[in-house]
Design an enzyme around this catalytic site. Structure first.
Site, mmCIF file in Angstrom:
data_model
loop_
_atom_site.group_PDB
_atom_site.id
_atom_site.type_symbol
_atom_site.label_atom_id
_atom_site.label_comp_id
_atom_site.label_asym_id
_atom_site.label_seq_id
_atom_site.Cartn_x
_atom_site.Cartn_y
_atom_site.Cartn_z
ATOM 1 N N ARG A 1 0.953 -1.225 -0.019
ATOM 2 C CA ARG A 1 -0.166 0.127 -0.019
ATOM 3 C C ARG A 1 0.980 1.153 -0.097
ATOM 4 O O ARG A 1 0.633 2.323 -0.815
ATOM 5 C CB ARG A 1 -0.948 0.145 1.050
ATOM 6 C CG ARG A 1 -1.654 1.307 1.280
ATOM 7 C CD ARG A 1 -3.064 1.333 2.239
ATOM 8 N NE ARG A 1 -2.926 0.252 3.416
ATOM 9 C CZ ARG A 1 -2.190 0.563 4.624
ATOM 10 N NH1 ARG A 1 -1.467 1.751 4.432
ATOM 11 N NH2 ARG A 1 -2.169 -0.141 5.427
ATOM 12 N N ASP B 1 -8.886 18.602 -14.525
ATOM 13 C CA ASP B 1 -9.265 17.305 -14.844
ATOM 14 C C ASP B 1 -8.861 17.263 -16.273
ATOM 15 O O ASP B 1 -9.429 17.882 -17.208
ATOM 16 C CB ASP B 1 -10.505 17.081 -14.486
ATOM 17 C CG ASP B 1 -11.214 15.604 -14.856
ATOM 18 O OD1 ASP B 1 -10.277 14.978 -15.447
ATOM 19 O OD2 ASP B 1 -12.289 15.059 -14.233
ATOM 20 N N TYR C 1 -17.817 16.523 -14.695
ATOM 21 C CA TYR C 1 -18.374 14.836 -14.752
ATOM 22 C C TYR C 1 -19.188 14.837 -13.670
ATOM 23 O O TYR C 1 -19.035 15.160 -12.559
ATOM 24 C CB TYR C 1 -17.064 14.140 -14.609
ATOM 25 C CG TYR C 1 -17.267 12.707 -14.557
ATOM 26 C CD1 TYR C 1 -17.770 11.884 -15.453
ATOM 27 C CD2 TYR C 1 -17.085 12.053 -13.009
ATOM 28 C CE1 TYR C 1 -17.991 10.648 -15.660
ATOM 29 C CE2 TYR C 1 -17.359 10.638 -13.171
ATOM 30 C CZ TYR C 1 -17.917 9.974 -14.100
ATOM 31 O OH TYR C 1 -18.006 8.737 -14.069
ATOM 32 N N LYS D 1 -10.202 5.914 -19.101
ATOM 33 C CA LYS D 1 -10.742 6.666 -20.344
ATOM 34 C C LYS D 1 -9.608 6.400 -21.307
ATOM 35 O O LYS D 1 -8.951 5.429 -21.440
ATOM 36 C CB LYS D 1 -10.938 7.991 -20.194
ATOM 37 C CG LYS D 1 -12.283 8.101 -18.928
ATOM 38 C CD LYS D 1 -13.448 7.420 -19.182
ATOM 39 C CE LYS D 1 -14.290 7.368 -17.826
ATOM 40 N NZ LYS D 1 -14.466 8.511 -17.220
HETATM 41 C C1 LIG Z 1 -14.965 8.964 -15.894
HETATM 42 C C2 LIG Z 1 -14.530 10.306 -15.608
HETATM 43 C C3 LIG Z 1 -14.182 10.526 -14.039
HETATM 44 C C4 LIG Z 1 -14.068 9.519 -13.062
HETATM 45 O O1 LIG Z 1 -13.207 8.472 -13.005
HETATM 46 P P1 LIG Z 1 -13.596 6.836 -12.649
HETATM 47 O O2 LIG Z 1 -12.188 6.057 -13.312
HETATM 48 O O3 LIG Z 1 -14.862 6.509 -13.366
HETATM 49 O O4 LIG Z 1 -13.777 6.816 -11.372
HETATM 50 C C5 LIG Z 1 -13.753 11.954 -13.646
HETATM 51 N N1 LIG Z 1 -13.641 12.816 -14.516
HETATM 52 C C6 LIG Z 1 -14.064 12.944 -15.829
HETATM 53 C C7 LIG Z 1 -13.733 13.737 -16.893
HETATM 54 C C8 LIG Z 1 -14.530 11.447 -16.185
HETATM 55 O O5 LIG Z 1 -14.812 11.221 -17.609
#
Ligand SMILES: *Cc1c(COP(=O)(O)O)cnc(C)c1O
Length: 393
Positions: free
Chosen positions: A53, A178, A105, A203
Site C-alpha cells: 500500500r 481534470d 463529470y 478513459k
Molecule cells: C470517468 C471520469 C471521471 C471518474 O473516473 P472513474 O475512473 O470512473 O472513477 C472523472 N472525470 C472525468 C472527466 C471522467 O470522464
C-alpha cells in the site's frame, strides 16, 4: 527515468519514460510485483519497499512514467478517477471554500455536492469558468481550490487555462485540472501553470475499456510539503492501484500517442461530416471545439494539440429520436465511458449526468435530446457511414 526524459518527444516518452530493462533478467517489460509485503534486512533497513500500500515497484514504475508524461514532479496511481479526486480533496481542511466549473463529470459533481459538503463541510460554488468575470466574482481570498475540466463534460466547454491560473495565483488558491478528455498528448496543464492534474485513466490513458484507474500528477512548482502530503494521504486513505492493473496501464500507455493521433483525426472528420449535413440529418446543436463556431475554438487552438475525440450533438425530435438514433447505430455502442479504441455513444441526461438536478441540467444545456459520442480509432469512413444510416432513418 533520470536526466533525459523531458527532451524527448511524447511519442518516445509513452514507451520509455520511467522504464529500463529489468536489471535482474533483462526483461524488456516491467515485471509485475504482486507481493503485498517485502522482506526487511534488519531494523530500519530495506530495499525501498516494505508493504505494497505504501509502495510497490510496479506502481512506482507506472507513477514515474505518468509524472514524466504530464511534465510533473510526481504522479500517483489510484484505483479509480474518483478515488484520485477524493484524495485530492483530502488536501483541504474541513470547511474550505472550493470553486468548481459548472459543467463537470457527474461523479465529481456528486462527490463535491452530495458527499464532501456533508462529511468535510466543504463549501462548493459552481460557476462557469469560461466566464472570467463570473469566476473573478466567485473566487475570494478564502478560496482554497479551483476545480475544472476542459473540454468539459458533456458540453465540451473550453476553459482558458492561463486565465484560471492567473486568478488562482492572485487569490492564493490551488488549481486542479481534470485532463481526462485530452490526455497529456493533447493538452499539458502543468506546463501552463496548473498545480494538479487528475485523470480518470479508465478513459484515454488506458484506452481499451478493460480497467478502472485514476491519476494525480503534481506540477514541478508545487512545494515539497504538498507533494509529501499527497503521498501521505494516498497511503493513509489506502487508495492505490493494484500491481496487475499498473502493468496493464503501462502497456496501454505505450500506444497512447498513436491512439490519440487517430482519435483526433477521426473526430475531426466526423465533426466535419455532421457539420456539413446538420439540416439534412436533423441536428439542432453540434458541439465540437474544433469547429470555428464553437465559442472556445480560439482558446482550444491555443492550448490544445488537436481537439480531442469527444463530440456532443442534440437531435431534432426530442428524447425519443435521441434514443432511436443511439439504438440505430451499429459501430457506436450505447454505453457510458469514453476514450476507448471502440466508439461509444451515450445520453448524458439519463446516464452520466442523471445526478445533476433537472433544473441545473436545463440551465446548462444538458437537454433530453443531447447525445455524447466518444470517437474510437476504427476506420473513419465506416463510422461516418454508420452515423449517416442512423441519422437519416
Ligand atoms: C470517468 C471520469 C471521471 C471518474 O473516473 P472513474 O475512473 O470512473 O472513477 C472523472 N472525470 C472525468 C472527466 C471522467 O470522464
Amino acid at each position: 527515468m533520470s536526466s533525459r526524459p523531458n527532451q524527448l518527444a511524447i511519442e518516445t516518452r509513452v514507451i520509455h519514460a520511467g522504464q529500463q530493462p529489468d536489471p535482474l533478467t533483462g526483461a524488456v517489460v516491467q515485471p509485475i510485483y504482486t507481493a503485498s509485503t517485502f522482506v526487511q534486512d534488519g531494523i530500519g533497513k530495506n530495499k525501498g519497499y516494505m508493504y505494497s500500500r505504501s509502495g510497490n515497484p510496479t506502481r512506482a514504475t507506472l507513477e514515474a512514467c505518468l509524472a514524466d508524461l504530464e511534465g510533473g514532479r510526481a504522479a500517483y496511481a489510484f484505483p479509480t478517477g474518483l478515488s484520485a479526486a477524493a484524495t485530492i480533496l483530502e488536501l483541504m481542511d474541513a470547511g474550505a471554500h472550493i470553486v468548481a466549473h459548472h459543467d463537470v463529470y457527474g461523479g465529481i459533481y456528486r462527490l463535491l455536492s452530495k458527499v464532501r459538503n456533508r462529511s468535510a463541510g466543504l463549501k462548493v460554488d459552481f460557476v462557469n469558468f469560461a466566464d472570467v468575470a463570473a469566476l473573478r466574482r466567485t473566487v475570494t481570498a478564502e478560496t482554497r481550490l479551483l476545480w475544472f475540466e476542459t473540454p468539459s463534460n458533456p458540453l465540451l466547454e473550453i476553459v482558458d487555462i492561463a486565465e484560471v491560473v492567473k486568478i488562482a495565483r492572485e487569490r492564493g488558491a490551488l488549481t486542479v485540472c481534470d485532463n481526462t478528455f485530452s490526455s497529456p498528448c493533447c493538452q499539458r496543464p502543468l506546463e501552463m501553470g496548473v498545480d494538479i492534474v487528475m485523470h480518470s485513466a479508465t478513459k484515454f490513458l488506458n484506452g481499451h475499456s478493460d480497467l478502472l484507474a485514476g491519476v494525480v500528477a503534481l506540477s514541478n512548482s508545487v512545494p515539497d510539503d504538498l507533494a509529501e502530503q499527497l503521498g501521505f494521504l494516498q497511503n493513509s486513505v489506502g487508495a492505490v492501484l493494484d500491481p496487475v492493473s499498473c502493468a496493464t496501464l503501462l502497456r496501454s500507455l505505450k500506444t497512447l500517442a498513436v491512439r490519440m493521433d487517430r482519435h483526433v483525426e477521426n473526430a475531426a472528420r466526423i465533426a466535419e461530416f455532421l457539420d456539413r449535413n446538420r439540416a439534412r440529418l436533423g441536428i439542432e446543436r453540434l458541439i465540437f471545439p474544433g469547429l470555428p463556431d464553437h465559442p472556445g475554438h480560439e482558446i482550444a487552438r491555443r492550448q490544445m494539440k488537436g481537439f480531442g475525440s469527444m463530440i456532443s450533438f442534440a437531435v431534432s425530435g426530442g428524447q425519443a429520436r435521441a434514443n432511436q438514433v443511439a439504438q440505430n447505430l451499429d459501430l457506436f455502442a450505447y454505453a457510458v465511458s469514453l476514450g476507448g479504441v471502440e466508439s461509444l455513444i451515450q445520453h448524458p441526461a439519463s446516464m452520466t449526468h442523471k445526478v445533476v438536478p433537472l433544473e441545473q441540467r436545463e440551465k446548462l444545456g444538458i437537454t433530453d435530446n443531447l447525445l455524447r459520442v466518444s470517437v474510437g480509432i476504427e476506420n473513419a469512413a465506416d463510422l461516418i457511414a454508420d452515423l449517416e444510416r442512423a441519422l437519416s432513418r
